[in-house]
Design a protein around this motif. Structure first.
Motif, mmCIF file in Angstrom:
data_model
loop_
_atom_site.group_PDB
_atom_site.id
_atom_site.type_symbol
_atom_site.label_atom_id
_atom_site.label_comp_id
_atom_site.label_asym_id
_atom_site.label_seq_id
_atom_site.Cartn_x
_atom_site.Cartn_y
_atom_site.Cartn_z
ATOM 1 N N THR A 1 0.841 -1.192 0.000
ATOM 2 C CA THR A 1 0.000 0.000 0.000
ATOM 3 C C THR A 1 0.881 1.248 0.000
ATOM 4 O OG1 THR A 1 -0.216 -0.059 2.424
ATOM 5 C CG2 THR A 1 -1.865 -1.250 1.148
ATOM 6 N N SER A 2 0.726 2.080 1.008
ATOM 7 C CA SER A 2 1.498 3.306 1.169
ATOM 8 C C SER A 2 1.420 3.684 2.637
ATOM 9 C CB SER A 2 0.911 4.437 0.307
ATOM 10 O OG SER A 2 -0.362 4.827 0.809
ATOM 11 N N PRO A 3 2.258 4.607 3.120
ATOM 12 C CA PRO A 3 2.147 5.020 4.527
ATOM 13 C C PRO A 3 0.747 5.497 4.882
ATOM 14 C CG PRO A 3 4.211 5.799 3.612
ATOM 15 C CD PRO A 3 3.430 5.220 2.457
ATOM 16 N N ALA A 4 0.164 6.330 4.016
ATOM 17 C CA ALA A 4 -1.198 6.808 4.282
ATOM 18 C C ALA A 4 -2.200 5.666 4.172
ATOM 19 C CB ALA A 4 -1.558 7.925 3.305
ATOM 20 N N GLY A 5 -1.947 4.739 3.237
ATOM 21 C CA GLY A 5 -2.841 3.600 3.076
ATOM 22 C C GLY A 5 -2.868 2.708 4.301
ATOM 23 N N ILE B 1 -6.234 1.919 6.467
ATOM 24 C CA ILE B 1 -6.730 0.560 6.664
ATOM 25 C C ILE B 1 -6.865 0.244 8.146
ATOM 26 C CG2 ILE B 1 -6.118 -1.882 6.380
ATOM 27 C CD1 ILE B 1 -4.959 -1.079 3.619
ATOM 28 N N MET B 2 -5.925 0.725 8.960
ATOM 29 C CA MET B 2 -6.043 0.537 10.410
ATOM 30 C C MET B 2 -7.334 1.175 10.932
ATOM 31 S SD MET B 2 -3.332 -1.055 11.675
ATOM 32 C CE MET B 2 -1.649 -1.489 11.240
ATOM 33 N N ALA B 3 -7.605 2.403 10.487
ATOM 34 C CA ALA B 3 -8.814 3.100 10.935
ATOM 35 C C ALA B 3 -10.073 2.397 10.432
ATOM 36 C CB ALA B 3 -8.782 4.547 10.443
ATOM 37 N N TYR C 1 3.687 -0.955 14.162
ATOM 38 C CA TYR C 1 2.292 -1.357 14.057
ATOM 39 C C TYR C 1 1.559 -1.282 15.393
ATOM 40 C CZ TYR C 1 3.302 -2.894 9.319
ATOM 41 O OH TYR C 1 3.654 -2.920 7.998
ATOM 42 N N ALA C 2 2.268 -1.488 16.483
ATOM 43 C CA ALA C 2 1.622 -1.360 17.785
ATOM 44 C C ALA C 2 1.143 0.073 17.992
ATOM 45 C CB ALA C 2 2.578 -1.771 18.899
ATOM 46 N N ALA C 3 1.982 1.038 17.627
ATOM 47 C CA ALA C 3 1.597 2.438 17.762
ATOM 48 C C ALA C 3 0.445 2.786 16.828
ATOM 49 C CB ALA C 3 2.796 3.342 17.480
ATOM 50 N N GLN C 4 0.487 2.257 15.616
ATOM 51 C CA GLN C 4 -0.582 2.546 14.663
ATOM 52 C C GLN C 4 -1.907 1.942 15.116
ATOM 53 O OE1 GLN C 4 1.061 1.188 10.920
ATOM 54 N NE2 GLN C 4 1.805 3.231 10.435
ATOM 55 N N LEU C 5 -1.868 0.725 15.647
ATOM 56 C CA LEU C 5 -3.098 0.120 16.171
ATOM 57 C C LEU C 5 -3.617 0.896 17.373
ATOM 58 C CD1 LEU C 5 -2.193 -3.669 15.849
ATOM 59 C CD2 LEU C 5 -4.042 -2.490 14.646
ATOM 60 N N ALA D 1 0.614 -8.543 13.839
ATOM 61 C CA ALA D 1 0.240 -7.451 14.727
ATOM 62 C C ALA D 1 -1.268 -7.576 14.945
ATOM 63 C CB ALA D 1 0.588 -6.104 14.116
ATOM 64 N N SER D 2 -1.679 -7.748 16.183
ATOM 65 C CA SER D 2 -3.091 -7.979 16.436
ATOM 66 C C SER D 2 -3.546 -7.282 17.713
ATOM 67 C CB SER D 2 -3.377 -9.494 16.536
ATOM 68 O OG SER D 2 -2.599 -10.086 17.554
#
Length: 372
Positions: free
Chosen positions: A262-266, A270-272, A324-328, A366-367
Motif C-alpha cells: 500500500t502506502s504510509p497513508a494507506g 486501513i487501520m482506521a 504497528y503497535a503504535a498505529q493500532l 500485529a493484532s
C-alpha cells in the motif's frame, strides 16, 4: 508441484517444464548468486553509524558489473515467470471461464464497476505481474495468472499450489491468542484470489466469511476457486480504505501481506477502517513478511532497495519499519501484541514470540482488540 484445485490453470508437459525451470532459476539466483553479492555488500558497508547505510551500499554496488548482472537476471527471471504462466493461462482461458461458470453454488460475488484502484496499485504492476491486481478484463484470467504465478513465485514454499500457508498461520495466530473465541463474521481486506480466506473459512466453519478486493477478474476467480474448495465465502469488489460494509459489522477483520503493498497513508487508513468495521470486542490481525528493518542484516536492507526499484514494491521499507503497535493504538485498539507466528498448515494453536524463524517458517503478526 502437484495440482491444487479445479480452477487452477493446468500445465501440459512443456509448460510444466518451463515453470519448474523458472522455479529452479529463481532458487539458483537466491541460493547461489545472492550470497556472493551479499558479501560484496558487506565489503562496501559504510558502517552502522552512517545515516543512509543501506542506500549508500546499494549505490556503491551499482558500480559493479557483477551486481548489474545479478539485478538483470533477477528481473528477467520474474518477467519470465509471468510470461510463461501467462501463456499457459491464455491457452486455456475459455476452459477456465467455463469452469468458473460451472462452479458449485457457494457463497456470493458482488462486483462494483465504479471501484477505483488506489494510486499505489494503479500506477504499477506489483511484483511485475502484468495488469496488477485490478486489471480490468473479462472472465477469470487475471485471477488464474495470480494463483499459479504466485505459487511458482513463492517456489512452492507457501503451501504448494494452494498457496495457503499464510491463511493457516493467521488462523493459528487467532487460536493461539484467543483460544475458545469463535467469531461469527470474519472479513479479509485485500483478499486477492482468496488463498488466505479459504483457510479461515475452514478453521471457523461456523463463521460467515467475507473477502474484499479491487479486481473484478481476481474476484470472479476467487469465488469459483472457493466454491470448488467447498467453502462459502462472500466476495465483494471495493477499496480496503473505504470498505462497503456497515459500521461494527464484523467480529474479526484481517489482512495477509497487504500492508507492504500500500502506502504510509494507506496503512493508516486501513487501520482506521478496521476499527470502524469491528464490533466492540472484535479482533484485528495483520500478517506481514517476517522481517523488521531494525533487526535484519545489511543485505536484507539492500534487498529492500532492490524490491523497490526492480519488483515494483515501493512501500517495502516503510512496511517493515512501521510501528504497528503504535498505529493500532492510534486507531483505538487495545490488548495489542506484535511478534512472529510459526508458519503452519492447519489452525492448531502454535508458537507466537519475538523471534523470527525466517521467511516461510514464520510470519510477522500485529493484532489487537477493539474496546468494549
Amino acid at each position: 508441484m502437484t495440482e491444487g484445485h479445479a480452477m487452477l490453470a493446468r500445465t501440459n508437459h512443456d509448460e510444466r517444464a518451463e515453470q519448474l525451470f523458472v522455479r529452479d532459476l529463481k532458487t539458483y539466483i537466491a541460493g547461489t548468486l545472492e550470497p556472493s553479492i551479499a558479501k560484496s555488500a558487506e565489503c562496501l558497508d559504510p558502517g552502522e553509524g552512517h545515516n543512509s547505510r543501506a542506500e549508500t551500499t546499494y549505490r556503491l554496488l551499482q558500480e559493479s558489473e557483477s551486481f548489474g548482472g545479478y539485478l538483470s537476471l533477477r528481473r528477467a527471471s520474474q518477467e519470465l515467470l509471468w510470461s510463461l504462466v501467462g501463456a499457459s493461462v491464455d491457452r486455456q482461458r475459455g476452459d477456465l471461464d467455463a469452469a468458473a461458470r460451472s462452479a458449485p453454488v457457494r457463497g456470493s460475488l458482488t462486483l462494483d464497476p465504479q471501484t477505483k484502484q488506489p494510486e499505489y496499485l494503479a500506477d504499477r504492476d506489483v511484483h511485475l505481474m502484468p495488469g496488477g491486481y485490478g486489471a480490468d478484463i473479462e472472465g477469470v484470467a487475471q485471477g488464474a495468472l495470480m494463483d499459479r504465478g504466485g505459487a511458482v513465485y513463492m517456489l512452492g514454499r507457501n503451501g504448494g499450489l494452494l498457496n495457503d500457508g499464510r491463511g493457516w498461520t493467521l488462523a493459528s495466530h487467532l487460536k493461539t491468542r484467543w483460544p475458545g473465541r469463535a467469531p461469527k463474521r470474519i472479513l479479509e481486506l485485500g483478499c486477492g484470489i482468496g488463498a488466505s480466506a479459504v483457510p479461515l473459512a475452514k478453521a471457523f466453519p461456523q463463521a460467515e466469511v467475507h473477502a474484499l478486493d479491487v479486481g473484478a477478474s481476481m474476484l470472479r476467480y476467487a469465488h469459483a476457486r472457493a466454491a470448488y474448495l467447498d467453502v462459502d465465502i462472500h466476495f465483494t469488489q471495493g477499496n480496503a480504505e473505504r470498505a462497503p460494509y456497515e459500521d461494527e459489522s464484523f467480529d474479526c477483520v484481517f489482512t495477509c501481506v497487504v500492508l507492504h503493498e500500500t502506502s504510509p497513508a494507506g496503512i493508516e487508513a486501513i487501520m482506521a477502517e478496521c476499527a470502524r468495521l469491528l464490533k466492540p470486542g472484535g479482533i484485528v490481525a495483520h500478517l506481514e513478511v517476517p522481517q523488521r528493518y531494525d533487526s535484519v542484516p545489511l543485505w536484507t536492507k539492500v534487498r529492500g532497495e532492490i524490491e523497490h526499484e526492480y519488483n515494483n514494491e515501493p512501500n517495502w521499507k516503510v512496511a517493515i519499519s512501521a510501528d504497528y503497535a503504535a498505529q493500532l493504538t492510534r486507531a483505538g485498539f487495545i490488548d495489542i501484541e506484535t511478534g512472529f507466528q510459526d508458519a503452519v498448515r492447519d489452525a492448531s494453536p502454535g508458537s507466537f514470540d519475538q523471534v523470527s524463524k525466517g521467511v516461510f517458517r514464520s510470519w510477522f503478526l500485529a493484532s489487537g482488540v477493539k474496546p468494549q
